[in-house]
Scaffold this motif. Structure first.
Motif, PDB file in Angstrom:
ATOM      1  N   LYS A 182     -22.979 -26.167  19.878  1.00  0.00           N
ATOM      2  CA  LYS A 182     -23.162 -26.453  21.297  1.00  0.00           C
ATOM      3  C   LYS A 182     -23.322 -27.948  21.586  1.00  0.00           C
ATOM      4  CE  LYS A 182     -26.270 -25.359  25.178  1.00  0.00           C
ATOM      5  NZ  LYS A 182     -26.710 -26.739  25.439  1.00  0.00           N
ATOM      6  N   ASP A 183     -24.246 -28.603  20.925  1.00  0.00           N
ATOM      7  CA  ASP A 183     -24.508 -30.018  21.210  1.00  0.00           C
ATOM      8  C   ASP A 183     -23.278 -30.876  20.934  1.00  0.00           C
ATOM      9  OD1 ASP A 183     -27.056 -29.326  21.956  1.00  0.00           O
ATOM     10  OD2 ASP A 183     -27.985 -29.957  20.075  1.00  0.00           O
ATOM     11  N   SER A 184     -22.601 -30.596  19.843  1.00  0.00           N
ATOM     12  CA  SER A 184     -21.401 -31.371  19.491  1.00  0.00           C
ATOM     13  C   SER A 184     -20.296 -31.146  20.510  1.00  0.00           C
ATOM     14  CB  SER A 184     -20.907 -30.986  18.095  1.00  0.00           C
ATOM     15  OG  SER A 184     -21.868 -31.300  17.111  1.00  0.00           O
ATOM     16  N   TYR A 186     -19.672 -25.929  31.022  1.00  0.00           N
ATOM     17  CA  TYR A 186     -19.044 -27.179  30.584  1.00  0.00           C
ATOM     18  C   TYR A 186     -17.576 -26.947  30.239  1.00  0.00           C
ATOM     19  CZ  TYR A 186     -18.310 -31.600  28.172  1.00  0.00           C
ATOM     20  OH  TYR A 186     -17.822 -32.829  27.791  1.00  0.00           O
ATOM     21  N   GLU A 231     -20.540 -30.298  23.631  1.00  0.00           N
ATOM     22  CA  GLU A 231     -20.857 -30.860  24.950  1.00  0.00           C
ATOM     23  C   GLU A 231     -20.688 -32.373  24.991  1.00  0.00           C
ATOM     24  OE1 GLU A 231     -23.970 -27.466  26.604  1.00  0.00           O
ATOM     25  OE2 GLU A 231     -24.759 -29.320  25.725  1.00  0.00           O
ATOM     26  N   ASP A 232     -20.455 -32.998  23.849  1.00  0.00           N
ATOM     27  CA  ASP A 232     -20.196 -34.436  23.796  1.00  0.00           C
ATOM     28  C   ASP A 232     -18.698 -34.749  23.795  1.00  0.00           C
ATOM     29  OD1 ASP A 232     -22.846 -35.191  23.762  1.00  0.00           O
ATOM     30  OD2 ASP A 232     -22.983 -35.185  21.570  1.00  0.00           O
ATOM     31  N   GLU A 253     -24.831 -23.089  29.885  1.00  0.00           N
ATOM     32  CA  GLU A 253     -24.513 -24.510  30.028  1.00  0.00           C
ATOM     33  C   GLU A 253     -23.188 -24.845  29.331  1.00  0.00           C
ATOM     34  OE1 GLU A 253     -27.782 -26.785  28.590  1.00  0.00           O
ATOM     35  OE2 GLU A 253     -29.138 -26.194  30.213  1.00  0.00           O
ATOM     36  N   LEU A 254     -23.004 -24.326  28.136  1.00  0.00           N
ATOM     37  CA  LEU A 254     -21.765 -24.586  27.405  1.00  0.00           C
ATOM     38  C   LEU A 254     -20.590 -23.904  28.097  1.00  0.00           C
ATOM     39  CD1 LEU A 254     -20.427 -25.880  24.936  1.00  0.00           C
ATOM     40  CD2 LEU A 254     -20.885 -23.776  23.674  1.00  0.00           C
ATOM     41  N   GLN A 259     -23.105 -21.373  19.489  1.00  0.00           N
ATOM     42  CA  GLN A 259     -24.479 -21.843  19.630  1.00  0.00           C
ATOM     43  C   GLN A 259     -24.766 -22.982  18.650  1.00  0.00           C
ATOM     44  OE1 GLN A 259     -27.939 -19.178  18.570  1.00  0.00           O
ATOM     45  NE2 GLN A 259     -28.288 -19.274  20.773  1.00  0.00           N
TER      46      GLN A 259
END
Length: 314
Positions: A265-267, A207, A269-270, A203-204, A262
């Motif tokens: 990742k969340d940061s 992106y 993707e924002d 996913e990353l 990893q």
């Protein structure tokens, strides 16, 4: 140019601020001291074992010298060997007007960027960088100056008291990083790393492709110079504690890079393209112990998928 300070067994920088260490740090320091205080033979295997959990600031330089093989375990000729290294360094030509100017400019930028970390003396350290880097390049005409040499040199300037020790450790590490076979396979290593990235974090990876991010721009730097440019200095020191304790840290390093992706990742993707690029080139402070632990897990996972050969150099 700075001259080499007198021979000394002390390796910590006097400019660093100290606070009382927590109990576990004090116990760890006792373990290291028991090994380092041996008058006959330093058990490097025990140093490696302890270093994997981090090295106290005050003795990091001394431990690194043993882990990198700069200091020999047999202490019977320790002073003679140190004197020989000091004399050898003193005889190296350190004059290079153009390179000195470029080093000085990059060091000033580095000091400005790391001012809050307060790990280097802004008055004395620039001359050490200039002397050490010019000496290395004058002895290795096949290597061209690059600003990243300042970032690679910085941990040794921080941790070593004697300039010739800075040079010896800097030289030893660069000889590994510029090893001919490793140097020639950079593109292959990046391609293999990106394959693992795509498999582990699809996913990353997608992106990044959607944002049209130039992956090779940051991936080659991450893989080539052990994150010296990208990580905060304190994190570089902690990570290199682990690396120098391992016999295969060059092979292990890509899995640390994957663990960082990893972790972030969340940061990531924002963020949009320019923000992603900025974060990847200037990574935030993170818990290196957790990153290293996750890297071991990732290597095991990839080995399970692709076989044990995947744990070898990428």
């Amino acid at each position: 140019m700075a001259s080499s300070p007198p021979l000394s067994s002390s390796s910590s920088s006097p400019s660093r601020r100290r606070t009382s260490p927590p109990l576990h740090s004090a116990l760890l320091r006792e373990d290291f001291d028991q090994v380092l205080e041996s008058e006959v033979f330093v058990d490097v295997n025990r140093l490696r074992k302890y270093a994997r959990h981090g090295i106290p600031d005050e003795i990091r330089g001394e431990v690194w010298k043993f882990l990198l093989g700069v200091e020999k375990p047999d202490r019977s000729n320790e002073l003679t060997q140190r004197r020989a290294r000091s004399e050898s360094y003193r005889e190296i030509d350190k004059e290079n007007v153009e390179t000195s100017k470029r080093v000085r400019g990059e060091v000033n930028r580095y000091l400005l960027r790391t001012k809050k970390e307060n790990m280097l003396d802004p008055h004395s350290s620039p001359a050490i960088f200039e002397a050490v880097i010019c000496a290395y390049l004058n002895c290795n005409n096949n290597i061209e100056y690059s600003p990243v040499l300042v970032q690679v040199c910085a941990p040794f300037v921080i941790t070593m008291k004697s300039e010739f020790d800075v040079y010896s450790c800097f030289e030893r590490l660069l000889n590994i990083l510029y090893e001919p076979g490793l140097d020639a396979s950079t593109n292959k290593r990046v391609a293999q790393f990106l394959s693992y990235f795509r498999t582990l974090l699809p996913e990353l990876y997608n992106y990044f492709e959607d944002e049209e991010l130039d992956v090779s721009e940051w991936a080659s730097s991450w893989l080539r110079f052990l994150l010296a440019k990208e990580l905060p200095t304190a994190n570089v020191l902690g990570l290199w504690d682990v690396y120098f304790s391992l016999p295969d840290f060059i092979d292990f390093h890509p899995f640390v890079c994957l663990a960082i992706l990893q972790h972030l990742k969340d940061s990531l993707e924002d963020l949009e393209q320019s923000e992603i690029r900025s974060m990847l080139l200037r990574l935030p402070k993170m818990n290196i112990s957790r990153i290293v632990s996750q890297a071991h897990n990732i290597r095991s996972e990839i080995q399970a998928r692709y076989g044990s050969a995947s744990g070898a150099r990428v």
